[in-house]
Design a protein around this motif. Structure first.
Motif, short mmCIF file in Angstrom:
data_model
loop_
_atom_site.label_atom_id
_atom_site.label_comp_id
_atom_site.label_asym_id
_atom_site.label_seq_id
_atom_site.Cartn_x
_atom_site.Cartn_y
_atom_site.Cartn_z
N ASN A 21 13.69 -4.86 -40.66
CA ASN A 21 12.68 -4.95 -39.62
C ASN A 21 11.30 -4.96 -40.27
OD1 ASN A 21 11.14 -4.80 -37.33
ND2 ASN A 21 12.17 -3.02 -36.47
N ILE B 142 17.24 -5.22 -38.06
CA ILE B 142 17.50 -5.90 -36.79
C ILE B 142 18.64 -6.90 -36.98
CG2 ILE B 142 15.20 -5.63 -35.77
CD1 ILE B 142 14.48 -8.40 -36.78
N LYS C 16 19.94 -10.57 -35.45
CA LYS C 16 19.44 -11.71 -34.69
C LYS C 16 20.54 -12.72 -34.40
CE LYS C 16 14.53 -11.85 -36.02
NZ LYS C 16 13.49 -12.70 -36.65
N THR D 160 16.41 -11.24 -31.30
CA THR D 160 16.90 -9.93 -31.72
C THR D 160 17.84 -9.38 -30.65
OG1 THR D 160 14.88 -9.43 -32.97
CG2 THR D 160 16.23 -7.55 -32.29
N ALA E 27 19.07 -3.45 -32.84
CA ALA E 27 18.20 -2.84 -33.84
C ALA E 27 18.80 -1.50 -34.24
CB ALA E 27 16.80 -2.66 -33.29
#
Length: 246
Positions: free
Chosen positions: A142, A155, A157, A162, A165
């Protein structure tokens, strides 16, 4: 036999704290209380010999000192634990005990000296490796600074969005890294949580830390994800009200 309880500097008691952590070999969730000045520590002496220590903090407010969360005695003197505990609770004025069920000594004192005991969280330790595979998901650090300097955040994706997290909190006792994570609501129940946990475990081992985690006892979704990702239950976080002496 003369038992004495007196406030002491946590640095002076560090050798005893090292023994406590070495003996238990657990992630001690309350360890950071000492790092940030959230606790008061007390030395236990029997006939002028230091035999152990205890610590208190606030159950609901950090500035309070109403809760015993740490209690340790050298094994040779542990037969006096009940006597010392009674003196300790009188000296510090605590009305609650908080402990991990895998902290055997304080857990035994909780069972004997407390009432209205309830569990707030489940503790997990790593048990086995998983091999989940999601080729379309991208795991990366991140770039937004975390809220804490000891926080390594990441994170997950999907096509640039995203979807989850999480990270590693490193302000617990070494060698443990406390894992946390969250999957966006519209992307849950797709296996992303367990995949994120698998990757966070790998990151922890890569920096020579042992992954550990916990979740609220009623959070069945998080519990299922942790178990699926190779964790197993190793204890519970418990709170009880200290019984008044008859």
């Amino acid at each position: 036999m003369e038992i004495s309880i007196a406030k002491a500097n946590v640095q002076e008691l560090q050798p005893l704290r090292d023994l406590f952590l070495h003996e238990n070999k657990i992630e001690f969730v309350y360890n950071k209380c000492h790092l940030y000045g959230w606790a008061d520590t007390y030395a236990f002496t029997i006939d002028n010999v230091i035999t152990g220590y205890g610590a208190v903090w606030g159950k609901d407010k950090r500035e309070d000192r109403d809760t015993i969360f740490e209690f340790y005695m050298i094994e040779a003197f542990r037969k006096y634990a009940n006597l010392v505990f009674k003196k300790f609770k009188e000296a510090c004025g605590a009305t609650f005990i908080e402990c991990q069920s895998n902290d055997v000594l304080l857990f035994s004192l909780l069972c004997e000296h407390a009432q209205n005991i309830h569990a707030g969280a489940i503790l997990f330790e790593d048990s086995f490796q998983t091999n989940f595979y999601h080729p379309q998901l991208l795991f990366e650090k991140n770039k937004t600074p975390g809220s804490h300097p000891d926080d390594r955040s990441y994170i997950l994706k999907l096509h640039g969005e995203t979807v989850a997290a999480g990270g590693l909190m490193l302000n617990y006792n070494k060698p443990y890294a406390d894992i946390y994570y969250e999957v966006k609501e519209n992307h849950r129940r797709k296996g992303y949580g367990s995949f994120m946990l698998q990757l966070l475990k790998q990151e922890a081992y890569a920096i020579q830390r042992v992954p550990a985690a916990r979740c609220h006892i009623k959070n069945n979704i998080s519990k299922a994800a942790l178990l699926k990702a190779g964790f197993k239950t190793c204890g519970f976080m418990l709170t009880g009200e200290i019984k008044k002496e008859a």
